[in-house]
Enzyme design. Structure first.
Site, PDB file in Angstrom:
ATOM      1  N   CYS A 245       7.904   8.914  -0.110  1.00  0.00           N
ATOM      2  CA  CYS A 245       7.505   7.617  -0.677  1.00  0.00           C
ATOM      3  C   CYS A 245       8.507   6.505  -0.370  1.00  0.00           C
ATOM      4  O   CYS A 245       8.214   5.331  -0.599  1.00  0.00           O
ATOM      5  CB  CYS A 245       7.306   7.748  -2.183  1.00  0.00           C
TER       6      CYS A 245
ATOM      7  N   HIS B 160       8.086   1.328  -5.819  1.00  0.00           N
ATOM      8  CA  HIS B 160       7.128   2.378  -5.449  1.00  0.00           C
ATOM      9  C   HIS B 160       6.153   2.582  -6.608  1.00  0.00           C
ATOM     10  O   HIS B 160       6.549   2.656  -7.768  1.00  0.00           O
ATOM     11  CB  HIS B 160       7.873   3.673  -5.136  1.00  0.00           C
TER      12      HIS B 160
ATOM     13  N   ASN C 246      -1.011   6.714  -6.606  1.00  0.00           N
ATOM     14  CA  ASN C 246       0.226   6.845  -5.834  1.00  0.00           C
ATOM     15  C   ASN C 246      -0.132   7.104  -4.375  1.00  0.00           C
ATOM     16  O   ASN C 246      -0.658   8.163  -4.040  1.00  0.00           O
ATOM     17  CB  ASN C 246       1.055   8.005  -6.410  1.00  0.00           C
TER      18      ASN C 246
END
Ligand code: UT7
Length: 314
Positions: free
Chosen positions: A112, A236, A266
């Site tokens: 990520c 993030h 996500n």
């Protein structure tokens, strides 16, 4: 970058699959509830479908159009992804072909944190002489998520975001950055080749807040700025509670924070460019504003960058 040659973002674009999966859809087939997902993660719906190549190509084409560039103008393609379409070759090769680019192409996998790793890499290569770099974060996490596992199926999803990074005379946008990794923690979030994502959610949560705060502060310190100077925090997009806790400790309130995870879930490498593009499209960033990007992910990895948003004539 400091010195005579810097880098600035001149265009951006996004791509999301058409298929929307709401919390109600998940409630209907898993032992979960809309209330649990919303309260524990902040996610209300996510997009699922497509390939990493397809999403990356669409986002990349949109960013090129926004920067008013032709494929031949691009000197390098960097694709941040943790869900390549093939083990070999790099998915960047397929995206290069689909976009008609004639430059080098490579994948970057820092989970990520990948988009910010790619951004810092792009700025460095512009310092070495590259003129224009297309940087894309793209994922199809739904393909490596066990859709029967309520612990991960409610969180991970698909999407892509892209930016064009161009050389300018002068110092450019990147004022400070921090890239890090602690590979001893790779067992708390991983997927074996051909396998599904396995996650110790609570442990990832605990460490995510800490590394986001430390990394953001390191990047701000190197940039010589403080949290009060930051106009927009683009974290993030994993969990609203992680974002709130990190923002609170860094000292940036939610009204100066970019959020899309309620709509996207996500999307790993795609989450920061999706959130950045959404904020830009809504006029939340003005010329000269300071923008703080900060990501964490499997590895564990973490990455932050402080950018001074450029004047744009495009
Ligand atoms: O990109 C980076 C990757 N990942 C992350 O950043 C994820 C970080 N972690 C998180 O976001 C959170 O830990 C989760 C959202 C994954 C979980 O939230 P939590 O508040 O940490 O919950 P928990 O894991 O402590 O679980 C609490 C309870 C458990 O039941 P018991 O043991 O208390 O009976 C779980 O089994 O919630 C249960 N649970 C669920 N219940 C309903 C776990 N998933 C679900 C679910 N629906 N989807």
């Amino acid at each position: 970058m400091t010195g005579g040659r810097g880098a600035v973002i001149t265009g951006w674009g996004t791509a999301l699959p058409d298929k929307v999966v709401t919390n109600a859809d998940l409630e209907a087939r898993l032992d979960t509830t809309d209330a649990w997902i919303t309260e524990r993660s902040g996610i209300r719906e996510r997009r699922v479908g497509g390939t990493t190549t397809g999403l990356a190509t669409d986002a990349g084409a949109a960013a090129l159009a926004a920067a008013a560039l032709e494929p031949a103008d691009i000197d390098l393609l960097i694709l941040a992804t943790t869900t390549p379409d093939q083990t070999v070759p790099a998915t960047a090769s397929a995206v290069q072909d689909a976009l008609g680019l004639t430059c080098g192409a490579m994948d970057v996998n820092a989970a990520c944190s990948g988009f910010v790793y790619g951004l810092v890499t792009a700025c460095g290569l512009i310092g070495l002489g590259a003129g224009r770099i297309l940087l894309i974060g793209a994922e199809t996490l739904s393909r490596i998520t066990d859709q029967d596992d309520r612990g991960t199926a409610v969180l991970f999803a698909d999407g892509a975001g892209a930016v064009v990074v161009e050389a300018v005379d002068g110092p450019g946008s990147l004022l400070g950055w921090d890239l890090g990794s602690d590979g001893s923690l790779r067992s708390i979030l991983y997927a074996d080749v051909g396998g599904y994502l396995e996650m110790e959610g609570r442990e990832v949560f605990r460490r995510a807040v800490r590394v986001t705060v430390d990394s953001a502060q390191a990047a701000m310190q190197r940039a010589g700025v403080t949290a009060d100077d930051i106009a927009l925090f683009v974290p993030h997009q994993a969990n609203l509670r992680i974002i709130d806790a990190a923002g609170q400790r860094i000292g940036i309130p939610s009204d100066r924070t970019a959020i899309v995870l309620d709509r996207t879930g996500n999307t790993s490498s795609a989450s920061i460019p999706l959130a950045l593009a959404d904020a830009l499209d809504h006029g939340r960033v003005r010329a000269d504003d300071l923008v703080l990007l900060s990501g964490f992910g499997a590895g564990m990895t973490w990455a932050s960058a402080v950018l001074r948003w450029p004047e744009t004539d495009k």
